[in-house]
Scaffold this active site. Structure first.
Site, mmCIF file in Angstrom:
data_model
loop_
_atom_site.group_PDB
_atom_site.id
_atom_site.type_symbol
_atom_site.label_atom_id
_atom_site.label_comp_id
_atom_site.label_asym_id
_atom_site.label_seq_id
_atom_site.Cartn_x
_atom_site.Cartn_y
_atom_site.Cartn_z
ATOM 1 C CD GLU A 520 -6.672 7.948 4.801
ATOM 2 O OE1 GLU A 520 -5.877 8.072 3.848
ATOM 3 O OE2 GLU A 520 -6.688 6.935 5.544
ATOM 4 C CG HIS A 591 -7.781 4.138 -6.601
ATOM 5 N ND1 HIS A 591 -7.563 2.795 -6.422
ATOM 6 C CD2 HIS A 591 -6.800 4.774 -5.916
ATOM 7 C CE1 HIS A 591 -6.488 2.625 -5.664
ATOM 8 N NE2 HIS A 591 -6.006 3.810 -5.343
#
Length: 804
Positions: A520, A591
């Site tokens: 990321e 998630h």
């Protein structure tokens, strides 16, 4: 005997004393000849670089002097690192440079290159060099002041001193921070906090190459596309990106990510013209770099060519830097130049290095003082005598001190509005016009647009889900902005984990929609660099939970760029993040992440959370237009649980689907940043429910239950978490006098705190109650329901509020 403790006075006295003892070689050398062997560095150029080193040193001394009476606010200096003057000399002044805080001599050389109109350092004609200054006595009158400082050196000194005293006339940050930066020097300001700027440098290098290919391949697209703002920096197609950092930063995740990404792209065959400059003084504040560790780490990086040089030796540093720069420029591949340096006067003004270094170690560094090494080179080659160099040192010091006294009285930032003015400019009228212009262009190219959608434009496809609407809006964005790129983990071949980017790569090509490595920090770094290169990057972070290990790229790099450059540099970006909770049959805290407080805490960031398909498309168009027009950094937070939702109240009702607006409706459907959306349920007179994201769907369901009980509700979808739609909130809250805040983020640090604070600050005096998620990570499976907001909790909260 002089002290081995390198305070500013000790260092100055030792240097002056040693210079006075140096004797020039018996025969004076022609200054146009090389100073040593086959070196490309002539005597005149070496003398010029010595001046740059001296200016940098005198600025360090001036910084300590200013601090001594509380008029200077920055004392991290470049003493011991003045060898980076040679690296600047090997580069072109159009090569973008992202510099760390010990780059004083580099900055001086770059300023001189630009002031004297040099394309490269080699353009400097020895015949026009100030050779006569070698033998002349220093000026002692006001009329003579400035004669020794080459054009650009005085400018550089003034720039840096203005930064030290926080003057509003400092050319890049305007008194907001002491950074190295100036647009005409192609020096991009960075916070340089432990290599945080390196991922951006990698992104810039990749974008320079990508832009060149797009210019060649997409001329037919650019002819009728939206023009890019003229104030965006343009880099030469053969530019080399240089980024400097210290040896201790090699161990930081940001540096590891950048070096790994550069090597990864090189391994895949993509070109990346980046020169990493590691200036190794062996210390990170007081922590030693183990002997040989930095070299071992840098040599082991696959795909990155390794160069090394003694940074205290001007001849060697220039020769190796010249070789490294030429190699990167020719091959368009990454390299690292490992420059050994010393650190003099400690880390900063308050650092007592005797607490962690022996006098023997300090003495050894003093013997390698780059100014002394260069002075010995010049005298040994017969270019100058020690007395001449001492005269130059004293004269430059006098002039630097004079400039320091001048900038002391310059104005400082005086009010909050002045401080934040360049942080995140908002021009909503221009953004709205950009959307209208885009609609007109899209309508004018109907045939091309239909082809991009395989003959079936989305407005004729029937009601769409949230995911389908975002996909269509991305496609329209790619058609409108030829330099827009969509990238991230799995977004290309697979079309995203949830299919949101499905088909885009096939329609627009792998140069504009592509997969990245799984990191990321690097994904955001690519976006940061692409924005500087004139692109409109739309990076995707696959899950909100994955952002947190890379969030400083948003906070410390993206959000600060316009702030620290007064808008001279921009990094327009729309960061798509799949997030929030309520996924059925799929869980876990990575998630299902409802942690958005870190985003709301970043000054200047725009945070959008679309709940419905029609809002999603309009809001995405707004974010793209705002990035293009204002250079905004936008986070587009997409609720995963709503991606494929079709129904609202009952199975098959299709009430969570929406028609996609075609270009003719874009203007009327435009959603300005910071405007909420309201829904009336029943009479809409009894209670106002303020919410966002998944909370909109939950609240509308709860409102339907309340309506059956005779309770009328106003459900307000914030749509924008930053900036909050305060005016809309006050209007809707005042209409009923009862506010229920439904916040799917956590009670502590959640969005609800900001909503209530905004109401109180605006003078709202009605009743208010909050429903929020429990202060917990989201657990797996059915247990998630125990910590998240539910419909029942909303209806019960409303009943309690009404009964109060």
């Amino acid at each position: 005997m002089l002290s081995n403790v390198t305070t500013q006075n000790d260092l100055d006295e030792r240097l002056r004393a040693t210079l006075g003892t140096l004797v020039a070689a018996e025969h004076r050398q022609d200054p146009s000849r090389a100073v040593s062997g086959e070196s490309p560095l002539t005597g005149a150029r070496a003398l010029d670089l010595f001046d740059a080193q001296v200016v940098s040193r005198q600025l360090d001394l001036a910084g300590r002097w200013l601090r001594s009476f509380d008029e200077g606010f920055y004392t991290i200096g470049s003493a011991g690192h003045e060898g980076n003057a040679a690296i600047a000399a090997a580069l072109r002044p159009t090569d973008p440079a992202l510099l760390h805080y010990r780059s004083g001599a580099f900055y001086c050389v770059r300023a001189a290159q630009v002031a004297e109109g040099r394309t490269t350092w080699a353009d400097h004609d020895p015949a026009t060099a100030p050779v006569d200054l070698v033998s002349r006595a220093p000026a002692t009158t006001g009329d003579g002041a400035g004669r020794l400082l080459a054009p650009g050196y005085a400018e550089a000194a003034r720039d840096m001193l203005r930064g030290m005293v926080a003057s509003v006339r400092e050319p890049i940050a305007g008194g907001r921070h002491k950074v190295f930066g100036r647009v005409d020097l192609a020096v991009v300001p960075t916070t340089s906090t432990i290599a945080s700027h390196l991922p951006r440098a990698v992104g810039l290098g990749l974008a320079v190459e990508r832009s060149r290919r797009l210019d060649d391949a997409d001329q037919q697209v650019t002819l009728d596309a939206a023009p890019w703002p003229p104030d965006v920096a343009r880099w030469p197609s053969d530019a080399v990106v240089v980024c400097s950092f210290g040896d201790a930063s090699v161990n930081h995740a940001s540096a590891t990510a950048a070096l790994n990404t550069a090597g990864w792209y090189d391994h895949t065959g993509l070109r990346l013209p980046v020169l990493f400059l590691c200036e190794d003084n062996g210390l990170g504040i007081s922590v030693r770099s183990p002997k040989g560790w930095v070299a071992a780490v840098l040599r082991a990086k696959p795909g990155i060519r390794y160069f090394t040089a003694d940074g205290t030796n001007l001849v060697e540093a220039y020769a190796v830097a010249d070789e490294a720069v030429r190699w990167v420029r020719r091959h368009r591949r990454p390299a690292v130049l490992h420059l050994s340096t010393v650190r003099l006067m400690g880390h900063a003004g308050a650092d007592a290095e005797t607490a962690y270094r022996t006098t023997t170690e300090i003495a050894a560094d003093l013997d390698r003082d780059p100014l002394l090494v260069t002075a010995r080179l010049l005298t040994g080659a017969g270019v100058a005598a020690g007395a001449d160099l001492l005269a130059r040192y004293d004269e430059i010091g006098w002039q630097v001190r004079r400039i320091a006294e001048e900038v002391l009285d310059e104005p400082k930032l005086a009010d909050p509005a002045e401080v934040v003015a360049p942080l995140a400019p908002r021009r909503p009228a221009r953004v709205a016009q950009a959307v209208a212009d885009a609609a007109a262009r899209a309508d004018a190219r109907r045939g091309g647009r239909a082809g991009a959608f395989d003959g079936k434009v989305p407005e004729l496809a029937g009601p769409l889900t949230l995911a389908q609407s975002i996909n269509a809006a991305l496609a329209d964005g790619l058609l409108e902005h030829p330099r827009m790129a969509v990238f991230g983990e799995d977004v290309g071949a697979k079309g995203g984990v949830y299919g949101v980017t499905k088909g885009l790569r096939e329609r627009f090509g792998a140069a504009r929609v592509f997969d990245t490595l799984l990191d990321e920090t690097s994904i955001l770094g690519l976006g940061l660099g692409a924005g500087l290169a004139g692109m409109l990057p739309v990076p995707e972070i696959q899950y909100l939970g994955y952002l947190h290990n890379a969030e400083d790229q948003l906070r410390g790099e993206a959000a600060t760029m316009q702030f620290f450059s007064q808008g001279a540099y921009r990094n327009p970006m729309v960061v798509r993040i799949a997030g929030l909770a309520y996924q059925q049959g799929f869980g876990g805290h990575f998630h299902n992440d409802n942690s958005v407080a870190v985003l709301r805490d970043v000054p200047g960031l725009v945070v959008a959370v679309p709940a419905r398909p029609d809002d999603a498309a309009s809001m995405l168009r707004t974010c793209l237009a705002s990035a293009a027009v204002d250079g905004s950094v936008c986070v587009f937070l997409e609720p995963i649980a709503l991606y494929h939702a079709r129904d609202l109240r009952t199975a098959g009702d299709g009430e969570w689907l929406a028609e996609y607006a075609g270009p003719s409706a874009w203007t009327s459907a435009h959603v300005p940043i910071g405007r909420a959306r309201g829904y009336g349920v029943g009479s809409a007179e009894d209670i106002t429910i303020i919410t966002f994201g998944n909370g909109v769907r939950l609240s509308l369901r709860a409102a339907a239950v309340l309506a059956e009980e005779g309770v009328g509700s106003r459900v307000v979808d914030l749509r924008w978490l930053v900036p909050l739609p305060v005016a809309d909130l006050i209007r809707e809250a005042t209409a009923t006098g009862r506010v229920l805040v439904v916040d799917e983020t956590r009670r502590c640090g959640g969005v609800g705190e900001g909503i209530i604070a905004a109401l109180v600050d605006a003078g709202y005096v009605g009743a208010v109650r909050r429903i929020a998620a429990v202060d917990s990570f989201v657990p797996l499976g059915p247990a998630a329901r125990q910590v998240l907001v539910s419909e029942d909790a909303i209806t019960q909260g409303a009943r309690t509020l009404l009964a109060g």
